[in-house]
Design a protein around this motif. Structure first.
Motif, short mmCIF file in Angstrom:
data_model
loop_
_atom_site.label_atom_id
_atom_site.label_comp_id
_atom_site.label_asym_id
_atom_site.label_seq_id
_atom_site.Cartn_x
_atom_site.Cartn_y
_atom_site.Cartn_z
N ASP A 105 0.97 -1.14 0.24
CA ASP A 105 0.35 -0.15 -0.03
C ASP A 105 1.19 1.76 0.50
OD1 ASP A 105 0.53 -0.25 2.75
OD2 ASP A 105 -0.78 -0.43 3.84
N SER A 106 2.14 1.09 -0.58
CA SER A 106 3.21 2.46 -0.64
C SER A 106 2.44 3.00 -1.50
CB SER A 106 4.55 1.62 -0.61
OG SER A 106 4.48 0.87 -1.88
N SER A 107 2.96 4.32 -1.76
CA SER A 107 2.92 5.32 -3.14
C SER A 107 4.27 5.91 -2.59
CB SER A 107 2.12 6.47 -2.68
OG SER A 107 2.75 7.31 -1.06
N PRO A 108 4.61 6.78 -3.88
CA PRO A 108 6.13 7.44 -4.38
C PRO A 108 6.11 8.18 -2.87
CG PRO A 108 5.09 6.48 -6.78
CD PRO A 108 4.50 7.06 -5.37
N ALA A 109 4.89 8.68 -2.59
CA ALA A 109 5.31 9.70 -1.20
C ALA A 109 5.90 9.14 0.21
CB ALA A 109 4.36 10.32 -0.89
N ASP A 110 5.37 8.24 -0.24
CA ASP A 110 6.85 7.31 0.95
C ASP A 110 8.19 7.01 0.59
OD1 ASP A 110 4.09 6.55 2.93
OD2 ASP A 110 3.77 5.71 1.15
N LEU A 111 8.47 7.49 -0.37
CA LEU A 111 9.85 6.91 -0.82
C LEU A 111 10.55 8.26 -1.08
CD1 LEU A 111 9.50 4.54 -4.08
CD2 LEU A 111 11.04 4.09 -1.63
N ALA A 112 10.19 9.58 -0.40
CA ALA A 112 11.24 10.60 -0.81
C ALA A 112 12.33 10.95 0.02
CB ALA A 112 9.57 11.77 0.66
N PRO A 113 12.45 10.69 0.98
CA PRO A 113 13.65 10.76 1.56
C PRO A 113 14.89 10.16 0.78
CG PRO A 113 12.59 9.74 3.63
CD PRO A 113 11.93 9.96 2.39
N LEU A 114 14.02 9.01 0.25
CA LEU A 114 15.75 8.78 -0.81
C LEU A 114 15.61 9.24 -1.97
CD1 LEU A 114 16.92 5.67 -1.93
CD2 LEU A 114 14.25 5.12 -2.31
N LEU A 115 14.85 9.54 -2.71
CA LEU A 115 14.65 9.84 -3.49
C LEU A 115 14.69 11.00 -3.83
CD1 LEU A 115 10.81 9.12 -5.10
CD2 LEU A 115 13.22 8.23 -5.66
N SER A 116 15.11 12.06 -2.98
CA SER A 116 15.24 13.43 -2.68
C SER A 116 16.83 13.39 -2.44
CB SER A 116 14.93 14.35 -1.20
OG SER A 116 15.54 13.67 -0.47
#
Length: 319
Positions: free
Chosen positions: A194-205
């Motif tokens: 149930d994850s979304s790209p927003a949950d990956l924010a610290p990684l993607l940033s």
């Protein structure tokens, strides 16, 4: 696709089943193999329990030279969590002084479907083994990964048919300054993904994991959304390998990648198991291959039409 074979190599070492080695005339050098300790998931009365096998392993092998352990099946893994296995590994940390790598849950579909494997909080392993360099986990049910700090971990792989948002946030929020390779199988919402790209924010940033060079966001039913998020993610500039394989990537997601930041610095872009048109495949290859990027487009898929107007696309590994 399901998991149909056990690991043959782990942490750069050939995997050797302890039960096979124990019955041989002589044991190999304990540092030369990754030791697989595995019990039966559907246990009959005469089958040994995992805990007993592990005790035999500790008594038989030169534990101070062991570099890698692969945990296979344990009894009732579809109903009983890995917590006892994690506890046993932690209790042996004074004997496994050279341990560098652990894989937890090396089971095939015959042992236990990937989405049935019941895991637990695996982060205490990191606290118990400060020299650990590689951690692999298969199965997302019951998996917990609260944010942690570990100075030495270089590779983290989490294989699931559905990875919970809380786990994704815990991993993305962890302090892992040595992490070079991260691979997450995000899966589908039907199996807890149930994850979304927003949950990956610290990684993607790019704020997390300063040493990261290989990123896999795989096996996702929302691969187009992931691709769009990656297209503008600062972390990509320092990667040499990007893996968006095993998911339901379509032309929409691939176009977002091409229209985003340059990818010509990559050594490899892996899009294996995709739903891309031939025209898009040609466009990707033309845009990246001349710059030396290896574009992997194996295992193309075709959407299924159920005849009622619904079109279905599937991740590579779900059940």
């Amino acid at each position: 696709m399901t998991i149909g074979a056990y690991l043959e190599e782990f942490h750069g070492l050939p995997v050797l089943d302890f039960a096979d080695a124990a019955s041989a005339d002589a044991l190999p050098d304990a540092a030369a193999v990754a030791w697989r300790v595995s019990g039966a998931t559907y246990r009959d009365g005469d089958d040994p329990e995992w805990g007993g096998l592990f005790e035999d392993f500790l008594k038989t092998v030169d534990t101070h030279r062991v570099r890698a352990i692969v945990v296979g099946g344990w009894e009732d893994a579809y109903d009983t969590s890995s917590a006892a296995i994690v506890t046993a590994l932690i209790a042996a940390n004074d004997r496994l002084t050279g341990l560098e790598a652990v894989f937890l849950g090396d089971m095939t579909v015959e042992d236990c479907e990937i989405s049935w494997i019941v895991q637990s909080d695996v982060t205490p392993l990191l606290a118990a083994y400060p020299a650990l360099r590689e951690l692999g986990v298969r199965g997302g049910s019951g998996l917990a990964f609260p944010s942690v700090r570990h100075a030495g971990l270089e590779t983290l792989v989490v294989e699931t048919g559905g990875l919970g948002a809380e786990v994704v946030r815990g991993i993305a929020g962890s302090d892992l300054p040595a992490l070079e390779r991260l691979e997450l199988w995000l899966g589908t919402d039907e199996y807890g993904g149930d994850s979304s790209p927003a949950d990956l924010a610290p990684l993607l940033s790019g704020e997390a994991f300063p040493a990261l060079r290989s990123l896999g966001l795989c096996n996702s039913v929302i691969e187009d959304q992931v691709a769009a998020a990656v297209a503008g993610a600062p972390v990509v500039a320092r990667l040499d390998r990007l893996d968006l394989s095993m998911g339901v990537l379509t032309d929409e997601g691939a176009a977002a990648l091409l229209d985003g930041q340059p990818l010509t610095h990559l050594r490899e872009l892996d899009l294996t198991h995709h739903y891309l048109s031939e025209a898009m495949r040609e466009r990707l290859t033309a845009a990246l291959a001349p710059h030396g990027v290896r574009v992997v487009l194996d295992d193309p898929q075709e959407p299924e039409d159920d005849g009622d107007g619904d079109v279905w696309r599937y991740v590579a590994v779900a059940e």
